[in-house]
Scaffold this motif. Structure first.
Motif, mmCIF file in Angstrom:
data_model
loop_
_atom_site.group_PDB
_atom_site.id
_atom_site.type_symbol
_atom_site.label_atom_id
_atom_site.label_comp_id
_atom_site.label_asym_id
_atom_site.label_seq_id
_atom_site.Cartn_x
_atom_site.Cartn_y
_atom_site.Cartn_z
ATOM 1 N N SER A 1 6.036 6.906 -9.184
ATOM 2 C CA SER A 1 7.397 6.400 -9.352
ATOM 3 C C SER A 1 7.602 5.137 -8.520
ATOM 4 C CB SER A 1 8.415 7.475 -8.980
ATOM 5 O OG SER A 1 8.262 7.848 -7.631
ATOM 6 N N LEU A 2 6.949 5.068 -7.344
ATOM 7 C CA LEU A 2 7.044 3.840 -6.543
ATOM 8 C C LEU A 2 6.395 2.680 -7.294
ATOM 9 C CD1 LEU A 2 6.201 4.986 -2.905
ATOM 10 C CD2 LEU A 2 8.373 4.109 -3.736
ATOM 11 N N GLY B 1 -2.284 -0.355 -5.759
ATOM 12 C CA GLY B 1 -1.875 0.189 -4.473
ATOM 13 C C GLY B 1 -3.016 0.863 -3.737
ATOM 14 N N GLY B 2 -4.208 0.815 -4.300
ATOM 15 C CA GLY B 2 -5.374 1.353 -3.607
ATOM 16 C C GLY B 2 -5.532 2.841 -3.784
ATOM 17 N N GLY C 1 14.896 -0.992 -6.624
ATOM 18 C CA GLY C 1 15.016 0.390 -6.193
ATOM 19 C C GLY C 1 15.220 0.467 -4.699
ATOM 20 N N ALA C 2 15.996 1.448 -4.253
ATOM 21 C CA ALA C 2 16.116 1.747 -2.834
ATOM 22 C C ALA C 2 15.985 3.257 -2.742
ATOM 23 C CB ALA C 2 17.457 1.285 -2.290
ATOM 24 N N CYS C 3 15.066 3.741 -1.923
ATOM 25 C CA CYS C 3 14.781 5.160 -1.987
ATOM 26 C C CYS C 3 14.184 5.645 -0.675
ATOM 27 C CB CYS C 3 13.792 5.438 -3.116
ATOM 28 S SG CYS C 3 12.264 4.517 -2.888
ATOM 29 N N ASP C 4 14.005 6.936 -0.597
ATOM 30 C CA ASP C 4 13.236 7.524 0.487
ATOM 31 C C ASP C 4 11.820 7.710 -0.062
ATOM 32 O OD1 ASP C 4 11.891 9.086 2.216
ATOM 33 O OD2 ASP C 4 13.495 10.559 2.501
ATOM 34 N N PRO C 5 10.856 6.971 0.444
ATOM 35 C CA PRO C 5 9.520 7.010 -0.172
ATOM 36 C C PRO C 5 8.903 8.395 -0.155
ATOM 37 C CG PRO C 5 9.494 5.770 1.893
ATOM 38 C CD PRO C 5 10.921 6.046 1.570
ATOM 39 N N ARG C 6 9.336 9.237 0.782
ATOM 40 C CA ARG C 6 8.726 10.571 0.847
ATOM 41 C C ARG C 6 9.206 11.448 -0.294
ATOM 42 N NH1 ARG C 6 9.813 10.024 7.009
ATOM 43 N NH2 ARG C 6 7.911 8.931 7.554
ATOM 44 N N ARG D 1 0.849 -1.192 0.000
ATOM 45 C CA ARG D 1 0.000 0.000 0.000
ATOM 46 C C ARG D 1 0.888 1.246 0.000
ATOM 47 N NH1 ARG D 1 -5.157 -1.776 3.707
ATOM 48 N NH2 ARG D 1 -5.501 -3.669 2.520
ATOM 49 N N LEU D 2 0.890 1.919 -1.115
ATOM 50 C CA LEU D 2 1.862 2.987 -1.325
ATOM 51 C C LEU D 2 1.642 4.149 -0.363
ATOM 52 C CD1 LEU D 2 1.735 2.919 -5.194
ATOM 53 C CD2 LEU D 2 3.279 1.702 -3.670
#
Lengths: 530, 362
Positions: free
Chosen positions: A241-242, A515-516, A230-235, A209-210
């Motif tokens: 993009s996620l 992702g809802g 991918g490795a990222c800061d979701p914010r 759930r994004l």
């Protein structure tokens, strides 16, 4: 061996992350469920693990929790390489795990359930007291003397969390924790996670759930097909993009004649809602769909969002109360059972091969009869009400299906259980195709099936639609969906999105719908992306 | 350390077939040890127990008398068990069948008509079926465990029979013995041959066994039984109703147990008395499993278990051992059958528990 002690953020280990994974690989035969995964979790961090079903998330956490042993790669805990031979050792290191499906005894009390996982010498009264204290401290109120059978799903999850917390872990792994919670319960869970983070504990949070991930997680690692994509800061990311990292960026090739003329509506579902039958089932909410002759409607979605429940309702294995809710070839069938619907020309392929679509210990010929004893009564049975089986007719039909679908088997009529997944699935699909159904509903047609069998099955579905049948394919595999679909809808949390023509929908939009994220929202995001 | 059963990759077909014979052989060995411990010569005791009863014509008749109810009940139970319904209360259905079947001769002792016997048999079957209908209703309506309900109903049936023959049904000219009047000749199940007591009951048993074997092998109904027994979900997919199967299997097995009950009363006893069965309904469970839940196999195993009853009587007379020995033999057979089957499908593994291992390391 490192022992789990009190949680401290200070000290010499500050420089190294709490958990570090390098090149972790898990092979099942020649199939790499996890392929050279790198992952770092810092102290006091909520780390998201994102990915579709089958991306390798579960395999990865099972290796971290000692349930599975990696085929290659290293796991380092506070800078030192460790081997985690069992969940007990993982707990000793300071790793706690909350599974998606709970392991609780319904007949026992909360305290008794917790006692089962602790040192057997601890007195029950002490456990009850600690349970009450810990659960209050973390905002997870629990009555230690309540029987589990009387508790809601959210409360049961609290038991699992408190059980993990009592072992004073430095890292807590939560597997899809909100999938079973109401929005209010999820809210409370997030507060608890924030408190854990404030104490310097780390959380590995598995979800698809994004919105949730963006809201509570500091960092995210995205898996696809067993690899880190991918490795990222979701914010710092957008849902779009996620989603792209989650479902892949490659553009699916659609090899269909879009000019296929569509015929009459053969399947219609009108505003069907079905309450969930069990605590782990999903309720269907106001589902509507239409499929015409010649059309393949693919329903995408992450497992456990109502796919099986939708299949049960359309197949009539669990008829619904509203007879007009489902129409097959124009006839209302909501209350009709599965064989009544088969007599109207419908065929069904459930997701689970063993024990649902087929009885493993029975030979193929019996498994053919399983689906067709009513629809092919004339061909397979004689003797009127006695129902004497015509073994020869059944066997020759079974042979016909095996040669049509190229089912590789040992012996003339082996048991279903002795076939490989792909060959059994070819037989199960062939069993329906052999009837030339005017409507075919397939749930996860190529789940766990080798590539050769998968392409054969997909081709058969496309050919069936070409010949004028209506086909519904429920699938988690987006490549498959783009390969077979003329129309795509997405199911999420028991709700079905509007249908989109396959050519007009991008992977990114599907990812968002899965992702809802609501349709309007998705529309805006893609407008930005273009 | 703990002991684990680990599923074997493949099952040996040979051993699956030989397993009941292996179990019987092991039972004989264990029996020989038991006799030896009791201070009897094992070979002589086994001879008296298992061979001597087969040497006389009259005792072969007795074998048929005892095998009839066992086979009749066990073939019904085999259908139940195959469909994953666990009717443990055949003893109660047997008792109720005996009671309902006896209503006519007990209440109308002067009715001399050839229709009385067929009516009695039908009423006995209906009684047994209805009594098995109680756990079926409880299971389908309230999801009650049929093992418990059917078992508990056994004791209700037995006490009801006890009350009947001591109370309302007692023969007023019977010197206060707790039993009914002897049935009129028209109400007695005829003997097959002049040479002994074997009555039509054994014929019913053989016919039922062959008919149910045919059903299981050649009919859609039998297919439904197997499918629902192995996977209820697959049965639902096939459009078979698990609820209807509960009713079908329970009523069928109850009806056959009831038929066995009335055949026993109208055939071998000739009146109703407080105890009419040496536990046929429970022994039939062993018969069903020893016969691999196959109606034809059950014919053979029915005679084997009937022999344990006869042998028990013989051992009591010639060796002056308690007839409880027959119960011991029946228990041993069930134990060895189940363990042979388990060991064919699983291997035993000794696993040291992780915590013990970790402690050892520390």
């Amino acid at each position: 061996m490192i022992k789990g002690g009190s949680v401290s953020v200070s000290g010499g280990v500050e420089a190294s992350p709490l958990l570090s994974v390098q090149g972790l690989t898990k092979l099942f035969g020649s199939f790499a469920a996890c392929n050279s995964i790198d992952l770092n979790i810092g102290h006091g961090e909520i780390h998201a693990l994102l990915g579709e079903n089958g991306a390798g998330k579960s395999t990865l956490v099972k290796m971290l929790f000692g349930v599975l042993q990696p085929s290659a790669g290293t796991i380092s805990w506070e800078g030192a390489p460790v081997v985690i031979p069992s969940p007990g050792d993982a707990r000793k290191l300071g790793i706690g795990m909350v599974f998606q499906h709970f392991s609780l005894f319904e007949a026992l009390t909360v305290a008794e359930n917790i006692a089962l996982s602790l040192d057997p010498k601890t007195p029950l009264a002490k456990i009850a007291e600690e349970t009450a204290t810990v659960s209050r401290a973390y905002g997870l109120p629990l009555d230690p003397s309540a029987h589990v059978a009387d508790l809601s799903v959210g409360e049961r999850q609290r038991i699992e969390i408190v059980r993990a917390l009592l072992q004073n872990p430095k890292l807590i792994i939560l597997d899809e924790p909100t999938s079973v919670l109401t929005p209010q319960e999820a809210e409370r869970l997030f507060e608890t996670l924030m408190r854990l983070k404030a104490e310097g504990r780390s959380v590995l949070y598995i979800s698809h759930r994004l919105e949730e991930v963006q809201r509570i997680c500091d960092r995210a690692t995205v898996l696809r097909h067993g690899k880190v994509t991918g490795a990222c800061d979701p914010r710092q990311e957008t849902p779009a993009s996620l989603a792209r990292m989650m479902v892949g960026t490659e553009v699916a090739e659609v090899k269909r004649d879009s000019a296929d003329a569509l015929g009459d509506v053969l399947v219609q579902v009108n505003n069907v809602s079905v309450a969930s039958r069990t605590p782990f089932a999903v309720a269907l909410k106001d589902i509507s769909l239409k499929v015409r002759a010649g059309e393949v409607l693919a329903i995408a979605g992450i497992a456990g969002n109502g796919q099986s429940e939708l299949f049960d309702a359309i197949s009539g294995e669990y008829p619904i109360s509203d007879n007009d809710g489902i129409l097959l070839r124009g006839k209302p069938v909501g209350r009709l059972r599965i064989n009544g619907r088969r007599l109207l020309g419908a065929g069904f392929v459930p997701e689970e091969r063993h024990g649902h679509a087929a009885v493993s210990a029975m030979p193929l010929s019996d498994n053919l009869l399983l689906a067709r004893s009513r629809s092919d009564r004339k061909a397979f049975l004689s003797g009127g009400p006695l129902g004497i089986l015509k073994r020869d007719a059944i066997l020759s039909a079974s042979r016909r299906i095996c040669s049509m679908m190229d089912v590789r088997k040992s012996g003339e009529d082996p048991t279903a259980g002795s076939l490989s997944g792909g060959n059994l699935q070819k037989f199960i699909v062939g069993r329906e195709l052999d009837r030339q159904p005017s409507v075919l509903v397939v749930n996860q047609p190529t789940w766990g099936v080798d590539a050769g069998a998968a392409s054969r099955i997909r081709q058969a579905l496309i050919d069936l639609a070409k010949a004028g049948s209506a086909v519904i394919v429920i699938s988690q595999d987006l490549d498959e969906i783009f390969e077979v679909a003329t129309t795509i809808a997405v199911i999420s949390d028991g709700k079905l999105s509007d249908p989109y023509p396959a050519g007009e929908l991008t992977l990114e939009q599907i990812g968002l719908l899965m992702g809802g994220i609501h349709e309007s929202h998705a529309g805006v995001e893609t407008a930005d992306a273009h | 350390m703990r002991i684990e059963l680990q599923k074997r990759a493949g099952t040996s077909t040979l051993f699956s077939i030989v397993s009941p014979l292996l179990a019987l052989a092991l039972t004989l060995v264990a029996g020989a040890i038991m006799f030896w411990l009791l201070g009897k010569s094992p070979m002589n005791a086994l001879y008296i127990y298992f061979v001597e009863p087969l040497l006389d014509v009259w005792s072969l008749h007795e074998l048929a008398v005892k095998a009839a109810p066992l086979i009749l009940i066990a073939v019904g139970l085999s259908i139940c068990f195959r469909s994953n319904n666990w009717n443990i209360g055949a003893e109660g259905q047997f008792t109720v069948g005996a009671i309902t079947g006896s209503i006519l001769p007990v209440l109308n002792p002067e009715w001399h008509s050839p229709v009385i016997l067929p009516l009695m048999l039908v009423m006995g079957m209906m009684g047994g079926a209805l009594y098995a209908g109680i756990p079926a209703l409880l299971k389908t309506r309230f999801n009650t465990n049929e093992i418990l309900t059917s078992l508990m109903l056994v004791y209700i049936a037995q006490l009801f029979l006890d009350w009947l023959v001591r109370g309302p049904w007692r023969d007023p000219q019977g010197y206060n013995f707790p039993q009914t009047k002897s049935f009129q000749p028209e109400a007695v199940l005829p003997e097959i041959l002049d040479s002994g007591r074997a009555h039509l009951g054994i014929v019913f048993a053989l016919v039922a066994a062959v008919a149910l074997w045919f059903m299981m092998r050649f009919m859609l109904k039998g297919f439904q039984v197997s499918v629902l027994g192995q996977s209820e979900r697959a049965g639902r997919f096939a459009g078979f109703s698990a609820t209807k199967m509960v009713w079908f299997s329970m009523l069928l097995s109850g009806g056959l147990a009831g038929l066995a009950g009335i055949s026993e009363v109208a055939g071998s006893i000739g009146h109703v008395q407080p105890v009419i069965s040496p536990g046929y309904g429970f022994t039939a469970i062993i018969v069903a499993f020893l016969g691999r839940l196959n109606p034809l196999g059950i014919i053979a195993s029915g005679f084997v278990l009937a022999l344990t009853y006869l042998g028990g009587e013989a051992a009591q007379l010639s060796l002056s051992i308690s007839d409880k020995v027959s119960r011991v033999f029946q228990g041993l057979i069930l134990f060895f059958v189940l363990s042979c089957d388990t060991l064919i499908h699983y291997r035993i593994r000794f696993v040291s528990t992780p915590s013990a291992e970790a402690e050892a390391k520390n």
